[in-house]
Design a protein around this motif. Structure first.
Motif, mmCIF file in Angstrom:
data_model
loop_
_atom_site.group_PDB
_atom_site.id
_atom_site.type_symbol
_atom_site.label_atom_id
_atom_site.label_comp_id
_atom_site.label_asym_id
_atom_site.label_seq_id
_atom_site.Cartn_x
_atom_site.Cartn_y
_atom_site.Cartn_z
ATOM 1 N N LEU A 18 57.463 -12.702 -72.672
ATOM 2 C CA LEU A 18 56.247 -13.405 -72.282
ATOM 3 C C LEU A 18 56.162 -14.719 -73.041
ATOM 4 C CD1 LEU A 18 53.815 -10.379 -72.393
ATOM 5 C CD2 LEU A 18 54.689 -11.505 -70.351
ATOM 6 N N THR A 19 56.009 -15.804 -72.306
ATOM 7 C CA THR A 19 55.793 -17.122 -72.888
ATOM 8 C C THR A 19 54.401 -17.554 -72.460
ATOM 9 O OG1 THR A 19 58.150 -17.597 -72.706
ATOM 10 C CG2 THR A 19 56.674 -19.476 -73.061
ATOM 11 N N ILE A 20 53.558 -17.820 -73.444
ATOM 12 C CA ILE A 20 52.148 -18.099 -73.177
ATOM 13 C C ILE A 20 51.761 -19.439 -73.778
ATOM 14 C CG2 ILE A 20 49.785 -17.283 -73.581
ATOM 15 C CD1 ILE A 20 51.138 -14.433 -73.834
ATOM 16 N N ALA A 41 43.882 -15.764 -76.957
ATOM 17 C CA ALA A 41 43.718 -17.157 -76.534
ATOM 18 C C ALA A 41 43.489 -18.117 -77.700
ATOM 19 C CB ALA A 41 42.568 -17.262 -75.536
ATOM 20 N N SER A 42 43.386 -17.613 -78.932
ATOM 21 C CA SER A 42 43.198 -18.491 -80.083
ATOM 22 C C SER A 42 44.531 -19.064 -80.578
ATOM 23 C CB SER A 42 42.495 -17.749 -81.216
ATOM 24 O OG SER A 42 43.334 -16.746 -81.759
ATOM 25 N N ILE A 43 45.652 -18.575 -80.032
ATOM 26 C CA ILE A 43 46.973 -19.062 -80.425
ATOM 27 C C ILE A 43 47.528 -19.876 -79.253
ATOM 28 C CG2 ILE A 43 49.284 -18.422 -81.184
ATOM 29 C CD1 ILE A 43 48.048 -15.733 -82.100
ATOM 30 N N PRO A 44 47.721 -21.192 -79.423
ATOM 31 C CA PRO A 44 48.087 -22.044 -78.285
ATOM 32 C C PRO A 44 49.500 -21.837 -77.740
ATOM 33 C CG PRO A 44 47.862 -23.357 -80.281
ATOM 34 C CD PRO A 44 47.458 -21.963 -80.624
ATOM 35 N N HIS A 45 50.471 -21.475 -78.574
ATOM 36 C CA HIS A 45 51.856 -21.299 -78.126
ATOM 37 C C HIS A 45 52.362 -19.960 -78.647
ATOM 38 C CE1 HIS A 45 51.760 -25.527 -77.090
ATOM 39 N NE2 HIS A 45 51.366 -25.788 -78.318
ATOM 40 N N GLN A 46 52.772 -19.096 -77.708
ATOM 41 C CA GLN A 46 53.229 -17.768 -78.093
ATOM 42 C C GLN A 46 54.457 -17.384 -77.279
ATOM 43 O OE1 GLN A 46 49.947 -14.823 -77.990
ATOM 44 N NE2 GLN A 46 48.691 -16.542 -77.341
ATOM 45 N N GLN A 47 55.323 -16.601 -77.878
ATOM 46 C CA GLN A 47 56.413 -15.971 -77.145
ATOM 47 C C GLN A 47 56.687 -14.637 -77.811
ATOM 48 O OE1 GLN A 47 60.269 -17.929 -76.936
ATOM 49 N NE2 GLN A 47 60.600 -16.994 -74.940
ATOM 50 N N TYR A 48 56.671 -13.582 -77.010
ATOM 51 C CA TYR A 48 56.941 -12.256 -77.542
ATOM 52 C C TYR A 48 57.448 -11.359 -76.430
ATOM 53 C CZ TYR A 48 52.262 -11.067 -75.742
ATOM 54 O OH TYR A 48 51.160 -10.886 -74.945
ATOM 55 N N MET A 67 42.616 -22.979 -70.677
ATOM 56 C CA MET A 67 43.360 -22.438 -69.539
ATOM 57 C C MET A 67 44.653 -21.789 -70.062
ATOM 58 S SD MET A 67 41.524 -22.984 -66.887
ATOM 59 C CE MET A 67 42.685 -22.584 -65.622
ATOM 60 N N ILE A 68 44.932 -20.591 -69.561
ATOM 61 C CA ILE A 68 46.080 -19.826 -70.037
ATOM 62 C C ILE A 68 47.181 -19.848 -68.990
ATOM 63 C CG2 ILE A 68 46.865 -17.536 -70.722
ATOM 64 C CD1 ILE A 68 43.975 -16.988 -71.655
ATOM 65 N N GLY A 69 48.382 -20.196 -69.420
ATOM 66 C CA GLY A 69 49.567 -20.144 -68.568
ATOM 67 C C GLY A 69 50.513 -19.090 -69.109
ATOM 68 N N VAL A 70 50.958 -18.192 -68.243
ATOM 69 C CA VAL A 70 51.833 -17.102 -68.664
ATOM 70 C C VAL A 70 53.102 -17.111 -67.823
ATOM 71 C CG1 VAL A 70 52.068 -14.604 -68.918
ATOM 72 C CG2 VAL A 70 49.858 -15.679 -69.319
ATOM 73 N N ARG A 71 54.238 -17.020 -68.485
ATOM 74 C CA ARG A 71 55.510 -16.870 -67.794
ATOM 75 C C ARG A 71 56.137 -15.569 -68.260
ATOM 76 N NH1 ARG A 71 60.829 -20.322 -68.822
ATOM 77 N NH2 ARG A 71 61.762 -18.345 -69.231
ATOM 78 N N ALA A 72 56.431 -14.689 -67.295
ATOM 79 C CA ALA A 72 57.066 -13.413 -67.600
ATOM 80 C C ALA A 72 58.490 -13.472 -67.072
ATOM 81 C CB ALA A 72 56.295 -12.278 -66.942
ATOM 82 N N SER A 73 59.456 -13.223 -67.931
ATOM 83 C CA SER A 73 60.843 -13.305 -67.496
ATOM 84 C C SER A 73 61.625 -12.079 -67.989
ATOM 85 C CB SER A 73 61.491 -14.590 -67.993
ATOM 86 O OG SER A 73 61.376 -14.707 -69.382
ATOM 87 N N ALA A 74 62.703 -11.793 -67.263
ATOM 88 C CA ALA A 74 63.590 -10.707 -67.643
ATOM 89 C C ALA A 74 64.342 -11.088 -68.914
ATOM 90 C CB ALA A 74 64.562 -10.408 -66.503
ATOM 91 N N GLU A 75 64.858 -10.110 -69.592
ATOM 92 C CA GLU A 75 65.528 -10.334 -70.879
ATOM 93 C C GLU A 75 66.636 -11.390 -70.784
ATOM 94 O OE1 GLU A 75 67.078 -7.461 -74.416
ATOM 95 O OE2 GLU A 75 67.498 -6.842 -72.368
ATOM 96 N N ASN A 76 67.432 -11.374 -69.750
ATOM 97 C CA ASN A 76 68.539 -12.317 -69.620
ATOM 98 C C ASN A 76 68.121 -13.665 -69.029
ATOM 99 O OD1 ASN A 76 70.306 -10.440 -70.670
ATOM 100 N ND2 ASN A 76 70.750 -9.559 -68.680
ATOM 101 N N ASP A 77 66.883 -13.776 -68.526
ATOM 102 C CA ASP A 77 66.392 -15.030 -67.945
ATOM 103 C C ASP A 77 65.713 -15.913 -68.971
ATOM 104 O OD1 ASP A 77 67.300 -14.153 -65.508
ATOM 105 O OD2 ASP A 77 65.341 -13.448 -64.851
ATOM 106 N N ALA A 78 65.336 -15.363 -70.100
ATOM 107 C CA ALA A 78 64.565 -16.102 -71.099
ATOM 108 C C ALA A 78 65.384 -17.096 -71.757
ATOM 109 C CB ALA A 78 63.999 -15.164 -72.148
#
Length: 62
Positions: A42-44, A22-29, A51-62
């Protein structure tokens, strides 16, 4: 600080636990699903209030 979070795999639908820094405001991995082993993008976003927002998507949806 690592924060536990649960997401649903976009492939198999199973809930899986992840740890978010949570110390990193924008992440994607990419993290493999613990059940079906497929890659989840994962896009965080962490806002100023922590407040943490997480989006999990399939490889072809990203």
């Amino acid at each position: 600080m690592l924060t536990p979070h649960t997401i649903d795999c976009p492939y198999c639908g199973e809930p899986i636990g992840i740890l978010i820094d949570a110390s990193i405001p924008h992440q994607q991995y990419i993290e493999d699903c613990q059940v079906c082993c497929r890659p989840i993008t994962l896009t965080i976003e962490v806002d100023d209030d922590g407040m943490i927002g997480v989006r999990a998507s399939a490889e072809n949806d990203a």
